[in-house]
Write an enzyme that holds these catalytic residues in place. Structure first.
Site, PDB file in Angstrom:
ATOM      1  N   HIS A  14       0.824  -1.207   0.000  1.00  0.00           N
ATOM      2  CA  HIS A  14       0.000   0.000   0.000  1.00  0.00           C
ATOM      3  C   HIS A  14       0.860   1.260   0.000  1.00  0.00           C
ATOM      4  O   HIS A  14       2.033   1.247   0.384  1.00  0.00           O
ATOM      5  CB  HIS A  14      -0.942   0.014   1.204  1.00  0.00           C
ATOM      6  CG  HIS A  14      -0.213   0.053   2.525  1.00  0.00           C
ATOM      7  ND1 HIS A  14       0.370   1.199   3.023  1.00  0.00           N
ATOM      8  CD2 HIS A  14       0.026  -0.912   3.440  1.00  0.00           C
ATOM      9  CE1 HIS A  14       0.930   0.949   4.184  1.00  0.00           C
ATOM     10  NE2 HIS A  14       0.746  -0.337   4.463  1.00  0.00           N
ATOM     11  N   GLU A  99      -1.842  -7.449   7.924  1.00  0.00           N
ATOM     12  CA  GLU A  99      -0.471  -7.292   8.420  1.00  0.00           C
ATOM     13  C   GLU A  99      -0.260  -8.098   9.697  1.00  0.00           C
ATOM     14  O   GLU A  99      -1.224  -8.507  10.373  1.00  0.00           O
ATOM     15  CB  GLU A  99      -0.186  -5.802   8.664  1.00  0.00           C
ATOM     16  CG  GLU A  99       1.218  -5.461   9.168  1.00  0.00           C
ATOM     17  CD  GLU A  99       2.348  -5.903   8.229  1.00  0.00           C
ATOM     18  OE1 GLU A  99       2.531  -7.123   8.065  1.00  0.00           O
ATOM     19  OE2 GLU A  99       3.063  -5.017   7.704  1.00  0.00           O
ATOM     20  N   TRP A 100       0.989  -8.351  10.014  1.00  0.00           N
ATOM     21  CA  TRP A 100       1.353  -8.990  11.287  1.00  0.00           C
ATOM     22  C   TRP A 100       0.616  -8.273  12.414  1.00  0.00           C
ATOM     23  O   TRP A 100       0.588  -7.039  12.474  1.00  0.00           O
ATOM     24  CB  TRP A 100       2.858  -8.858  11.500  1.00  0.00           C
ATOM     25  CG  TRP A 100       3.495  -9.912  12.356  1.00  0.00           C
ATOM     26  CD1 TRP A 100       3.007 -10.433  13.513  1.00  0.00           C
ATOM     27  CD2 TRP A 100       4.745 -10.577  12.101  1.00  0.00           C
ATOM     28  NE1 TRP A 100       3.869 -11.377  14.019  1.00  0.00           N
ATOM     29  CE2 TRP A 100       4.952 -11.485  13.174  1.00  0.00           C
ATOM     30  CE3 TRP A 100       5.708 -10.488  11.101  1.00  0.00           C
ATOM     31  CZ2 TRP A 100       6.079 -12.293  13.268  1.00  0.00           C
ATOM     32  CZ3 TRP A 100       6.833 -11.292  11.191  1.00  0.00           C
ATOM     33  CH2 TRP A 100       7.026 -12.180  12.261  1.00  0.00           C
ATOM     34  N   ARG A 181       6.801  -9.161   2.431  1.00  0.00           N
ATOM     35  CA  ARG A 181       8.162  -9.703   2.463  1.00  0.00           C
ATOM     36  C   ARG A 181       8.145 -11.150   2.955  1.00  0.00           C
ATOM     37  O   ARG A 181       8.858 -12.011   2.437  1.00  0.00           O
ATOM     38  CB  ARG A 181       9.061  -8.831   3.339  1.00  0.00           C
ATOM     39  CG  ARG A 181       9.449  -7.520   2.659  1.00  0.00           C
ATOM     40  CD  ARG A 181      10.360  -6.688   3.533  1.00  0.00           C
ATOM     41  NE  ARG A 181       9.639  -6.068   4.631  1.00  0.00           N
ATOM     42  CZ  ARG A 181      10.198  -5.647   5.761  1.00  0.00           C
ATOM     43  NH1 ARG A 181      11.505  -5.794   5.958  1.00  0.00           N
ATOM     44  NH2 ARG A 181       9.483  -5.066   6.691  1.00  0.00           N
TER      45      ARG A 181
END
Length: 270
Positions: A14, A99-100, A181
């Site tokens: 993003h 996300e984490w 990643r």
């Protein structure tokens, strides 16, 4: 391959938010893009389609994190496409791509996290490594790896179907810095493999009957930093060697690809 290019998974982080700009860890906090981030992703969309880095007619699916910053980025990147082209692209919101979950570290800088852990008596023998140690009050690397493994299995299954049908298939994934990643590292089968032990979400983390749910017997998770970079607004391209879905690979040329008939990925070349 009859002129059909090898399937690709195009990952898009993003655009800029206030916290991506400052370096604060942003998991569940639902921030919008900054004014710069909006312009950034509009320019990205104009560039990739105008210059044919991505042929919009080859996009079969878009998978997106449910967070506002990711969904806003999807809309901005597609903004210049004619409505009839946009209507042909299925957009799937998938909780597995969030996300984490940083838990106690949400909103903090790395330096602040290191100090917090030190104050709690942690990391006396070795420095904190999120890829190995996870987050207090948030997700472990095993939990994060499991849900990203599920997302990858679905995408690769779709690619296999499309390849059998002779359909050009670029699947785009819009998500976050750590998530993408990590996703890329698992795509290359980095990390360690573990049995799932029945850890399948019920119900699935998305709602789309055209996307088969793929039960996993094993999943992968990382134990160290994969040393990949992906800045806000960045794009990466994942694909397969020798046109083979069982040989996931990094497309080093990124979006700069030759026509299918000039691809060098011959099936008998290693």
């Amino acid at each position: 391959m009859g002129g059909v290019p090898t399937p690709r998974c195009i990952i898009v982080r993003h655009g800029q938010t206030e916290w991506s700009k400052s370096g604060q860890y942003t998991g569940l906090t639902d921030l919008p893009l900054t004014e710069y981030g909006v312009g950034q992703m509009k320019r990205t969309g104009q560039s990739i389609f105008r210059n044919k880095f991505i042929d919009p007619t080859h996009i079969t699916y878009i998978f997106s994190s449910p967070r506002k910053r990711a969904r806003q980025t999807v809309d901005l990147v597609l903004e210049t496409l004619p409505q009839e082209q946009k209507d042909r692209i299925r957009i799937v919101i998938d909780e597995d791509l969030r996300e984490w979950e940083y838990g106690d570290y949400e909103g903090l800088l790395t330096s602040q996290i290191v100090e917090l852990r030190k104050s709690r008596g942690l990391d006396k023998e070795r420095p904190w490594n999120i890829w190995r140690d996870g987050c207090e009050g948030g997700e472990s690397t095993e939990e994060f790896g499991l849900r990203l493994s599920r997302a990858i299995a679905r995408i690769q299954n779709l690619h296999k179907q499309h390849q059998k049908e002779g359909i050009a298939s670029d699947i785009m994934v819009f998500a976050h810095g750590h998530a993408l990643r990590y996703f890329a590292a698992l795509w290359f089968k980095l990390g360690v493999e573990k049995e799932c032990d029945g850890k399948q979400p019920q119900p699935p983390t998305y709602k789309d009957d055209t996307v088969p749910y793929v039960p996993l017997k094993t999943y992968r998770h990382l134990v160290d930093n994969p040393n990949f970079l992906l800045d806000a607004g960045g794009i990466g391209v994942l694909s397969y060697a020798h046109h083979n879905i069982d040989e996931p690979a990094l497309a080093l040329a990124g979006a700069f690809v030759p026509p299918p008939e000039e691809e060098s990925q011959h099936g008998d070349v290693i």
